[in-house]
Design an enzyme around this catalytic site. Sequence first.
Site, short mmCIF file in Angstrom:
data_model
loop_
_atom_site.label_atom_id
_atom_site.label_comp_id
_atom_site.label_asym_id
_atom_site.label_seq_id
_atom_site.Cartn_x
_atom_site.Cartn_y
_atom_site.Cartn_z
CG ASP A 195 -1.15 -5.80 3.81
OD1 ASP A 195 -1.49 -4.72 2.97
OD2 ASP A 195 -1.86 -6.30 4.65
N GLY A 238 6.23 -12.20 11.37
CA GLY A 238 6.03 -12.59 12.68
C GLY A 238 5.10 -11.79 13.65
CG LEU A 247 -2.46 -6.99 13.21
CD1 LEU A 247 -2.39 -8.21 12.66
CD2 LEU A 247 -1.32 -6.20 13.48
CB ALA A 248 -3.58 -0.64 10.31
CG HIS A 293 -2.01 -1.12 1.21
ND1 HIS A 293 -3.29 -0.81 0.66
CD2 HIS A 293 -2.04 -2.19 1.55
CE1 HIS A 293 -4.05 -1.92 0.62
NE2 HIS A 293 -3.36 -2.78 1.14
#
Length: 404
Positions: free
Chosen positions: A295, A269, A329-330, A81
């Site tokens: 990601d 992780g 989580l972003a 992203h």
Amino acid sequence: MTRANNHESGSQREQNISLLRGKLLLSNEILEDGVLAWRDGKILYAGVPEGLPEQIRREALQLSVPDHGLIVPGFIDIHVHGGNGEDFMDASLEVLDKITSFHSTQGTTAMLATSMTAPKERLDSVLAEVARYRSGEMRYAQLEGVHLEGPFFSPKWPGAQNPEHIILPDVSWLETWEKQYPGLIRQVTLAPEREGALEVISWLREQRITAALGHTDATYEEVERAVEAGLHHAVHTFNAMTPLHHRQPGAAGAVLSDPRISAEVIADGIHVHPAAISILAQLKQQDDQLVLITDAMSAAGLDDGEYKIGDLPVIVKHGEARLKDGGALAGSTLTMIRGFRYLVQEVGLSLKAASRAASLTPARLLGIDHRTGSLAQGKQADIVLLNAELDIEGVWVKGRRVGE
């Protein structure tokens, strides 16, 4: 220096043959003592020193290689992203340069600009800017196109996507974009159980665009129906999908068990336990269906602090990115070299298996393996040079060294 001047000076430098000698990772073997030679962005030779043509030997400029240097193909990140403080949703020539330049220093030589769930006009802008960028000289990691992650998701599994912008799958949006920007969209992630999804998946198959499941509440059976319609890929496996249960296999169970589905994994992780990555790898790597992704969001490469992913605020602490509101989580702050290292050093994959997940398999998924994704004569000189600790010593994109 203008983009045109950069191109001219780069072309002048590439007149000489460049040569690296070290441990060479080819698609089917590792040469403990190998040679890689290239000129004008194309590989001339990849093999043992004894087979190097005399003309190349005479003309080549030998490049410095660290002790126990490892030469691997450039990494291809199909799900990213942003980075270096920038987000693909804010695309402009300057923003795209900043993102691709940063990730190229981390070993990425090709990537997909990955969008977020957003209103159509915002996605229109992203597609227009990426198309404009691709029409010029791309100096760093090459943007091979766009990965539309949303907005056709399940509202039950938004993850770090804004649920206000989630809609039912709409093939008319895709038809309009494909007409405006032929070939630009390379992957579409959607929830296959949603109304209209199977029609979209069938259309994507006809256009040879990867149909991927993600942010989905699908059952095992719903995923299997989608596979029959043309779906063949899963984004960030285990994350934002129905989990595996021994009586209800869910979307994760379908991904694990169906050999027709290739599977992304975020090897940081944080998103997935190394044991779960090991299980996924054992099921997928034999058929070259394991795909390493980052990601990564805008904070990749920067310190802890407050950022945004799309239009949502994010807090990064100890390198872990989470939504400020709710704590989901972003994305990640991962880079491809760190993910590659994690697969080898923490999960226990071989260098060959990790390289295929980071380079050749994503190249095949995009249909660009005829020109990149492995080190072979005639392919692009997309190269990463590593030392014994798997730290980067140099990166070349189309034969031009990053940073020069």
